[in-house]
Design a protein around this motif. Structure first.
Motif, short mmCIF file in Angstrom:
data_model
loop_
_atom_site.label_atom_id
_atom_site.label_comp_id
_atom_site.label_asym_id
_atom_site.label_seq_id
_atom_site.Cartn_x
_atom_site.Cartn_y
_atom_site.Cartn_z
N PRO A 15 106.53 55.13 32.32
CA PRO A 15 105.60 54.19 31.70
C PRO A 15 105.86 52.77 32.19
O PRO A 15 106.98 52.43 32.59
CB PRO A 15 105.92 54.32 30.20
N VAL A 16 104.82 51.95 32.18
CA VAL A 16 104.96 50.56 32.59
C VAL A 16 105.90 49.84 31.64
O VAL A 16 105.82 49.99 30.42
CB VAL A 16 103.58 49.86 32.61
N LYS A 17 106.82 49.07 32.21
CA LYS A 17 107.85 48.41 31.42
C LYS A 17 107.69 46.89 31.51
O LYS A 17 107.42 46.35 32.58
CB LYS A 17 109.24 48.82 31.93
N ARG A 18 107.86 46.21 30.39
CA ARG A 18 107.85 44.74 30.40
C ARG A 18 109.28 44.22 30.56
O ARG A 18 110.20 44.69 29.91
CB ARG A 18 107.27 44.19 29.10
N ILE A 19 109.44 43.21 31.43
CA ILE A 19 110.73 42.59 31.65
C ILE A 19 110.59 41.10 31.37
O ILE A 19 109.75 40.43 31.97
CB ILE A 19 111.24 42.82 33.08
N PHE A 20 111.41 40.59 30.46
CA PHE A 20 111.32 39.20 30.06
C PHE A 20 112.40 38.37 30.75
O PHE A 20 113.42 38.91 31.20
CB PHE A 20 111.45 39.09 28.54
N PRO A 21 112.20 37.06 30.87
CA PRO A 21 113.21 36.22 31.53
C PRO A 21 114.55 36.30 30.82
O PRO A 21 114.60 36.47 29.60
CB PRO A 21 112.62 34.80 31.42
N PRO A 22 115.66 36.19 31.55
CA PRO A 22 116.98 36.22 30.91
C PRO A 22 117.18 35.02 30.00
O PRO A 22 116.64 33.94 30.25
CB PRO A 22 117.94 36.19 32.11
N LEU A 23 117.97 35.21 28.96
CA LEU A 23 118.20 34.15 27.99
C LEU A 23 119.50 33.40 28.25
O LEU A 23 119.73 32.34 27.67
CB LEU A 23 118.24 34.75 26.57
N SER A 24 120.35 33.95 29.09
CA SER A 24 121.67 33.37 29.32
C SER A 24 121.56 32.03 30.03
O SER A 24 120.65 31.79 30.83
CB SER A 24 122.52 34.33 30.17
N SER A 25 122.50 31.12 29.73
CA SER A 25 122.55 29.83 30.41
C SER A 25 122.90 30.01 31.89
O SER A 25 122.57 29.19 32.73
CB SER A 25 123.58 28.92 29.75
N ASN A 26 123.61 31.09 32.20
CA ASN A 26 123.85 31.49 33.59
C ASN A 26 122.98 32.70 33.85
O ASN A 26 123.37 33.83 33.57
CB ASN A 26 125.33 31.83 33.83
N PRO A 27 121.75 32.50 34.36
CA PRO A 27 120.79 33.60 34.44
C PRO A 27 121.26 34.79 35.26
O PRO A 27 120.78 35.89 35.07
CB PRO A 27 119.56 32.93 35.08
N LEU A 28 122.19 34.56 36.17
CA LEU A 28 122.63 35.65 37.04
C LEU A 28 123.99 36.18 36.63
O LEU A 28 124.65 36.89 37.40
CB LEU A 28 122.68 35.17 38.50
N GLY A 29 124.41 35.87 35.42
CA GLY A 29 125.74 36.27 34.97
C GLY A 29 125.88 37.75 34.70
O GLY A 29 126.97 38.30 34.78
N GLN A 30 124.78 38.40 34.34
CA GLN A 30 124.83 39.83 34.04
C GLN A 30 123.80 40.55 34.90
O GLN A 30 122.61 40.25 34.84
CB GLN A 30 124.55 40.08 32.55
N LEU A 31 124.29 41.51 35.67
CA LEU A 31 123.43 42.27 36.56
C LEU A 31 123.37 43.72 36.13
O LEU A 31 124.30 44.23 35.50
CB LEU A 31 123.94 42.20 38.00
N LEU A 32 122.27 44.36 36.46
CA LEU A 32 122.15 45.79 36.19
C LEU A 32 123.02 46.57 37.17
O LEU A 32 123.40 46.05 38.22
CB LEU A 32 120.68 46.20 36.34
N PRO A 33 123.33 47.81 36.86
CA PRO A 33 124.13 48.62 37.80
C PRO A 33 123.42 48.77 39.14
O PRO A 33 122.20 48.89 39.20
CB PRO A 33 124.25 49.98 37.09
N GLU A 34 124.19 48.77 40.21
CA GLU A 34 123.62 48.90 41.54
C GLU A 34 123.22 50.34 41.82
O GLU A 34 123.85 51.28 41.36
CB GLU A 34 124.63 48.44 42.59
N GLY A 35 122.14 50.48 42.59
CA GLY A 35 121.68 51.80 42.99
C GLY A 35 121.50 51.85 44.49
O GLY A 35 122.38 51.44 45.24
N LYS A 36 120.36 52.31 44.91
CA LYS A 36 120.05 52.44 46.33
C LYS A 36 120.03 51.08 47.01
O LYS A 36 119.55 50.10 46.46
CB LYS A 36 118.67 53.12 46.48
N LEU A 37 120.57 51.02 48.24
CA LEU A 37 120.55 49.79 49.01
C LEU A 37 119.13 49.51 49.52
O LEU A 37 118.40 50.42 49.91
CB LEU A 37 121.50 49.87 50.20
#
Length: 272
Positions: A15-37
């Motif tokens: 199903p289509v998923k909505r993704i909202f902007p990150p709320l953290s003051s460091n937007p890149l501080g938390q990343l999703l698990p890595e998958g395919k390169l």
């Protein structure tokens, strides 16, 4: 009431998923698990195209032909019609779109189609003060090569403004994202650089971010007032080939750039 900003993620069989902007003051501080390169061969092929809301009759056949062996497809004015969604989910692992406005019933905005799932996704929108229409941008990050992470910025810049305040504001929001990333960056799209002032603002921003402009030998990029509108900028990655592909399937000619990874120090390989 301000419209909420989000991205729509299209993946085959899900199903289509909505993704909202990150709320953290460091937007890149938390990343999703890595998958395919994203890069599974030596070169990364990237195509950038303002597809003009798929208004030309042959847009799909041209898109299918030009995007073969392209791992990253950055579209502007992409309207999520059934035909485009079907193409995206059958040819790419994921497609993320930031709706900017409805035209006429399907959302239109930037869309990034990729051969790998992103580990980070940040949608951005900026409203044009005169027409009150929005333009969108999307920042995504992908597992790339040798434990590196690649940041990709897909932008459709605001167009109808009297001054440079809103134009600069849209770039500044992107700059906040780039400053938190020390590795490879590709920033591309339709920058609506139809004036000398806009060109200078864009070049100053690119220089501040350490980004280099891709040069095209046979430069057939779409122009307004003799100035190109579409650009590709990069950092910590090498350009192997770059070309502009002439077509009548849109009012913009697509850009094709082939990159290859650059070895960087281990301190810059990824965020801790």
């Amino acid at each position: 009431m301000k419209k909420q900003t989000y991205a729509l993620r299209y993946v085959a069989g899900q199903p289509v998923k909505r993704i909202f902007p990150p709320l953290s003051s460091n937007p890149l501080g938390q990343l999703l698990p890595e998958g395919k390169l994203l890069l599974e061969s030596r070169f990364l092929r990237v195509m950038v195209w303002n597809i003009c809301k798929q208004q030309c009759a042959n847009w799909l056949s041209v898109l299918q032909g030009l995007s073969k062996n392209v791992q990253l497809l950055l579209l502007q004015e992409a309207q999520t019609t059934p035909e485009l969604v079907r193409f995206a989910t059958s040819h790419y692992l994921a497609a993320d779109q930031v709706p900017a406005f409805l035209f006429p019933q399907h959302p239109s905005g930037v869309m990034t189609l990729s051969a790998a799932h992103s580990v980070y996704c940040c949608p951005l929108r900026e409203r044009e003060p005169l027409l009150r229409l929005a333009k969108s941008a999307l920042v995504t990050v992908y597992p790339f090569y040798n434990r590196q992470l690649l940041m990709v910025v897909n932008i459709h810049a605001v167009n109808f403004t009297l001054g440079l305040d809103v134009y600069s504001k849209q770039l500044d929001a992107i700059g906040t994202q780039i400053r938190h990333h020390s590795g490879a960056v590709i920033m591309a799209g339709d920058f609506n650089t139809w004036s000398r002032q806009r060109m200078l603002t864009l070049y100053r921003f690119a220089d501040k971010m350490g980004l280099v402009e891709v040069r095209f030998v046979n430069d057939q990029r779409t122009r307004a007032f003799r100035r190109p509108l579409d650009f590709v900028f990069y950092r910590n990655i090498s350009v192997r080939e770059a070309s502009v592909l002439a077509t009548k399937a849109s009012d913009h000619n697509p850009l094709m750039v082939e990159f290859e990874p650059t070895q960087i120090s281990s301190a810059n390989e990824r965020w801790r």
